[in-house]
Design a protein around this motif. Structure first.
Motif, PDB file in Angstrom:
ATOM      1  N   PHE A 221       0.838  -1.205   0.000  1.00 56.95           N
ATOM      2  CA  PHE A 221       0.000   0.000   0.000  1.00 56.95           C
ATOM      3  C   PHE A 221       0.875   1.258   0.000  1.00 56.95           C
ATOM      4  CE2 PHE A 221      -2.583   3.404   1.669  1.00 56.95           C
ATOM      5  CZ  PHE A 221      -3.837   3.176   1.108  1.00 56.95           C
ATOM      6  N   ALA A 222       1.908   1.267   0.864  1.00 54.71           N
ATOM      7  CA  ALA A 222       2.779   2.441   1.000  1.00 54.71           C
ATOM      8  C   ALA A 222       3.545   2.716  -0.294  1.00 54.71           C
ATOM      9  CB  ALA A 222       3.755   2.249   2.159  1.00 54.71           C
ATOM     10  N   ILE A 223       4.088   1.668  -0.915  1.00 54.59           N
ATOM     11  CA  ILE A 223       4.824   1.827  -2.175  1.00 54.59           C
ATOM     12  C   ILE A 223       3.893   2.358  -3.264  1.00 54.59           C
ATOM     13  CG2 ILE A 223       5.723   0.432  -4.112  1.00 54.59           C
ATOM     14  CD1 ILE A 223       7.906   1.187  -2.254  1.00 54.59           C
ATOM     15  N   GLY A 224       2.692   1.794  -3.342  1.00 52.15           N
ATOM     16  CA  GLY A 224       1.722   2.233  -4.349  1.00 52.15           C
ATOM     17  C   GLY A 224       1.351   3.691  -4.188  1.00 52.15           C
ATOM     18  N   PHE A 225       1.039   4.113  -2.977  1.00 51.82           N
ATOM     19  CA  PHE A 225       0.600   5.485  -2.729  1.00 51.82           C
ATOM     20  C   PHE A 225       1.740   6.479  -2.923  1.00 51.82           C
ATOM     21  CE2 PHE A 225      -0.277   9.240  -0.181  1.00 51.82           C
ATOM     22  CZ  PHE A 225      -1.593   9.526  -0.532  1.00 51.82           C
ATOM     23  N   ALA A 226       2.898   6.191  -2.313  1.00 54.90           N
ATOM     24  CA  ALA A 226       4.018   7.143  -2.321  1.00 54.90           C
ATOM     25  C   ALA A 226       4.554   7.367  -3.726  1.00 54.90           C
ATOM     26  CB  ALA A 226       5.137   6.645  -1.402  1.00 54.90           C
ATOM     27  N   THR A 227       4.747   6.293  -4.475  1.00 55.09           N
ATOM     28  CA  THR A 227       5.324   6.442  -5.821  1.00 55.09           C
ATOM     29  C   THR A 227       4.349   7.128  -6.779  1.00 55.09           C
ATOM     30  OG1 THR A 227       4.619   4.187  -6.352  1.00 55.09           O
ATOM     31  CG2 THR A 227       6.891   4.471  -5.649  1.00 55.09           C
TER      32      THR A 227
ATOM     33  N   ARG B 100      -4.893  13.549  -8.220  1.00 53.71           N
ATOM     34  CA  ARG B 100      -3.677  12.812  -7.835  1.00 53.71           C
ATOM     35  C   ARG B 100      -3.918  11.949  -6.595  1.00 53.71           C
ATOM     36  NH1 ARG B 100       0.744  16.932  -6.797  1.00 53.71           N
ATOM     37  NH2 ARG B 100       1.968  15.092  -6.223  1.00 53.71           N
ATOM     38  N   LEU B 101      -4.625  12.494  -5.596  1.00 52.79           N
ATOM     39  CA  LEU B 101      -4.918  11.721  -4.377  1.00 52.79           C
ATOM     40  C   LEU B 101      -5.797  10.510  -4.690  1.00 52.79           C
ATOM     41  CD1 LEU B 101      -5.566  14.602  -1.811  1.00 52.79           C
ATOM     42  CD2 LEU B 101      -3.858  12.782  -1.563  1.00 52.79           C
ATOM     43  N   LEU B 102      -6.820  10.717  -5.516  1.00 52.65           N
ATOM     44  CA  LEU B 102      -7.719   9.614  -5.905  1.00 52.65           C
ATOM     45  C   LEU B 102      -6.954   8.509  -6.622  1.00 52.65           C
ATOM     46  CD1 LEU B 102     -10.740  11.675  -7.240  1.00 52.65           C
ATOM     47  CD2 LEU B 102     -10.859  10.032  -5.355  1.00 52.65           C
ATOM     48  N   VAL B 103      -6.094   8.925  -7.554  1.00 50.96           N
ATOM     49  CA  VAL B 103      -5.322   7.950  -8.332  1.00 50.96           C
ATOM     50  C   VAL B 103      -4.332   7.218  -7.426  1.00 50.96           C
ATOM     51  CG1 VAL B 103      -3.644   7.680 -10.197  1.00 50.96           C
ATOM     52  CG2 VAL B 103      -5.610   9.173 -10.511  1.00 50.96           C
ATOM     53  N   ALA B 104      -3.669   7.945  -6.527  1.00 50.94           N
ATOM     54  CA  ALA B 104      -2.693   7.332  -5.614  1.00 50.94           C
ATOM     55  C   ALA B 104      -3.355   6.307  -4.702  1.00 50.94           C
ATOM     56  CB  ALA B 104      -2.000   8.411  -4.783  1.00 50.94           C
ATOM     57  N   VAL B 105      -4.528   6.634  -4.188  1.00 51.58           N
ATOM     58  CA  VAL B 105      -5.271   5.675  -3.351  1.00 51.58           C
ATOM     59  C   VAL B 105      -5.682   4.465  -4.193  1.00 51.58           C
ATOM     60  CG1 VAL B 105      -7.431   5.305  -2.075  1.00 51.58           C
ATOM     61  CG2 VAL B 105      -6.087   7.376  -1.675  1.00 51.58           C
ATOM     62  N   GLY B 106      -6.122   4.714  -5.434  1.00 51.29           N
ATOM     63  CA  GLY B 106      -6.505   3.609  -6.320  1.00 51.29           C
ATOM     64  C   GLY B 106      -5.349   2.664  -6.584  1.00 51.29           C
ATOM     65  N   VAL B 107      -4.155   3.221  -6.862  1.00 52.60           N
ATOM     66  CA  VAL B 107      -2.970   2.390  -7.116  1.00 52.60           C
ATOM     67  C   VAL B 107      -2.602   1.599  -5.861  1.00 52.60           C
ATOM     68  CG1 VAL B 107      -0.493   2.436  -7.626  1.00 52.60           C
ATOM     69  CG2 VAL B 107      -2.054   3.870  -8.930  1.00 52.60           C
ATOM     70  N   ALA B 108      -2.611   2.282  -4.701  1.00 51.79           N
ATOM     71  CA  ALA B 108      -2.244   1.618  -3.445  1.00 51.79           C
ATOM     72  C   ALA B 108      -3.185   0.452  -3.140  1.00 51.79           C
ATOM     73  CB  ALA B 108      -2.280   2.631  -2.304  1.00 51.79           C
ATOM     74  N   VAL B 109      -4.481   0.682  -3.311  1.00 53.34           N
ATOM     75  CA  VAL B 109      -5.471  -0.391  -3.073  1.00 53.34           C
ATOM     76  C   VAL B 109      -5.266  -1.516  -4.096  1.00 53.34           C
ATOM     77  CG1 VAL B 109      -7.935  -0.956  -3.201  1.00 53.34           C
ATOM     78  CG2 VAL B 109      -7.179   1.111  -2.003  1.00 53.34           C
ATOM     79  N   GLY B 110      -5.027  -1.142  -5.358  1.00 53.09           N
ATOM     80  CA  GLY B 110      -4.837  -2.141  -6.418  1.00 53.09           C
ATOM     81  C   GLY B 110      -3.643  -3.040  -6.159  1.00 53.09           C
ATOM     82  N   ILE B 111      -2.490  -2.449  -5.817  1.00 54.07           N
ATOM     83  CA  ILE B 111      -1.288  -3.259  -5.560  1.00 54.07           C
ATOM     84  C   ILE B 111      -1.485  -4.137  -4.326  1.00 54.07           C
ATOM     85  CG2 ILE B 111       1.161  -3.146  -4.925  1.00 54.07           C
ATOM     86  CD1 ILE B 111       1.440  -0.714  -6.709  1.00 54.07           C
ATOM     87  N   THR B 112      -2.171  -3.593  -3.311  1.00 52.11           N
ATOM     88  CA  THR B 112      -2.440  -4.391  -2.098  1.00 52.11           C
ATOM     89  C   THR B 112      -3.307  -5.600  -2.421  1.00 52.11           C
ATOM     90  OG1 THR B 112      -2.336  -2.342  -0.807  1.00 52.11           O
ATOM     91  CG2 THR B 112      -3.266  -4.275   0.290  1.00 52.11           C
TER      92      THR B 112
END
Length: 504
Positions: free
Chosen positions: A351-357, A385-397
């Motif tokens: 989650f952290a890697i997905g959101f931060a990157t 950007r926040l919406l997309v970052a949360v989406g990526v973090a949830v997706g990778i998790t």
């Protein structure tokens, strides 16, 4: 002097892009795992080489390729010739993708792990042809003023159907191949072509018609690579690969530079020639169209040639840095986190890697700003950007959970894109093209290798997992969920506006 300042700015820009990964990895190493990896020094040097490679590559693009590409797009838009625009769109899409660093990395990993059944070069050619055809189709869509809705709905219905029949070994790789087509080279070139065309044609809306080329470029390779996988796994046979499967899963075995005739320098020279071959299609496309089609000389030719040289050297440094830094870090973190025997830390790291990157992703920042300008107050770039970052973090998790649980990727992907198709029907028209584009720009040249290595590392060290079946697919999850989060946001905003309207 101005060139040096520009390069230092790009170096800083590349370092900022890498900084979230360094911070997340450092926090987990020192506070969770509480140990330093044995090969930390080569990894650190590898990260610095990646930063240098990305900066050189971007500087080369700014000097050599982008000015010619933008000039050609403007010239063809003014001419208004549909066949010429389609040919240029195809060549631009093909040339940009065949030289994409992240695709080169994923294709080489796929060839090694599949024991040669999948050809890395064939995979790259297939994806590049797919993107070329998509850009040509996207140009026609903009000229005709068609809504993107039906293109994406029909396309993703085909994706889901093909996924149902595709062998398990190819599904994750196919979706990852789609996800990595739109990064450091493709997004600026393709997005500039789409938005430029929409703005130059009367009656076209930059937000509705200009965006969407990137989303199409992600979708079509998913179909073509899965069809390729159906053929290969039905009729093909495994063959020997020079590097062998151990190099794909054990970073300590893989050599950064293979010697030629006992010489490391000759080995480096050979690798540089390979990089030149990879970038040659872009150089050929821009020069052929510049001199033979629009028949104008290139302004500042010495700068352009210098830019091409920097692109090749930067690409080489980037690949060397991957082998030294990002791939080993991803695999090492996977092994260490599994060793803790507490899966919660694996999920938190994902989650952290997905959101931060994603928050630091330069292509996302650029698209967010373009969208805010085109939407004229309807959208906020920071919120996107926040919406997309949360989406990526949830997706990778969720993708990491699939590897841990050993579930089939088929059902996750099919369910994800079924939701996407449903939301495409329900979303306001102005958000659809942008949402699909945002799904395509979430995975950067830095994020893709790390996420790929994390998936391969987990599949390697969890008992009962197959690296080819379970190791790929994380990038696909990182592409699906931002589309969902952005569309849900637009639907919620639309409903809130209607509710406020009925109250007043």
């Amino acid at each position: 002097m101005s060139q040096l300042r520009e390069f230092l700015h790009l170096l800083n820009h590349a370092f900022r892009n890498l900084l979230p990964i360094i911070l997340v990895v450092s926090v987990f190493q020192f506070l969770v795992i509480r140990q330093v990896p044995d090969a930390w020094l080569p990894m650190a040097v590898g990260l610095l080489v990646v930063v240098l490679g990305v900066a050189l590559f971007l500087h080369g693009l700014e000097l050599g390729i982008f000015p010619i590409g933008k000039n050609l797009s403007n010239e063809f838009a003014r001419k208004g010739s549909l066949p010429l625009l389609m040919v240029f769109g195809f060549c631009l899409g093909f040339a940009a993708v065949i030289a994409e660093p992240a695709l080169i990395a994923v294709a080489s990993q796929a060839e090694i792990i599949s024991e040669g059944r999948i050809s890395g070069l064939t995979l790259r050619l297939l994806v590049a042809v797919s993107v070329g055809l998509v850009v040509a189709l996207g140009v026609v869509r903009i000229l005709l003023g068609h809504s993107l809705h039906w293109y994406m709905i029909i396309g993703y219905i085909v994706v889901v159907i093909v996924t149902f029949f595709a062998p398990a070994e190819i599904v994750g790789l196919a979706y990852d191949s789609g996800g990595v087509t739109t990064n450091i080279v493709t997004v600026p070139l393709i997005a500039a072509l789409g938005i430029g065309l929409a703005m130059s044609i009367r009656g076209r809306n930059a937000l509705i018609h200009g965006f969407g080329l990137v989303g199409l470029a992600v979708m079509v390779p998913m179909i073509s690579v899965q069809i390729y996988g159906i053929i290969v796994y039905s009729f093909g046979e495994a063959r020997e690969v020079a590097e062998g499967i151990r190099e794909a899963v054990d970073p300590e075995v893989s050599e950064v530079v293979h010697e030629v005739a006992g010489s490391v320098l000759l080995g480096m020279l050979r690798d540089l020639m390979i990089m030149f071959r990879d970038v040659l299609p872009i150089i050929a496309v821009v020069l052929v169209f510049q001199y033979l089609v629009i028949r104008k000389h290139v302004a500042h030719l010495h700068k352009v040639m210098g830019g091409f040289v920097l692109v090749i050297v930067g690409l080489y440094a980037f690949v060397v840095g991957l082998k030294m830094g990002l791939f080993p870090i991803g695999q090492s973190m996977a092994e260490q986190l599994i060793g803790l025997d507490r899966w919660i830390f694996v999920y938190l790291f994902a989650f952290a890697i997905g959101f931060a990157t994603t928050m630091a992703e330069p292509a996302l920042i650029a698209i967010g700003q373009k969208a805010e300008e085109a939407a004229k107050g309807k959208l906020n770039g920071t919120v996107i950007r926040l919406l997309v970052a949360v989406g990526v973090a949830v997706g990778i998790t969720i993708g990491v959970h699939r590897i841990i649980s050993g579930d089939s990727i088929h059902y996750y992907i099919m369910a994800g894109y079924t939701v996407v198709i449903l939301l495409t029907f329900l979303s306001p028209k102005y958000i659809v093209a942008l949402a699909y584009d945002l799904g395509g720009v979430t995975t950067s040249e830095v994020t893709v290798p790390l996420v790929t290595a994390l998936g391969i590392g987990l599949a390697t060290h969890i008992e009962g997992r197959n690296v080819m079946i379970d190791g790929f697919g994380l990038i696909a999850f990182a592409s699906i969920f931002p589309i969902i989060s952005v569309m849900l946001y637009a639907i919620a905003a639309e409903l809130a506006n209607r509710w406020r309207g009925t109250e007043s």
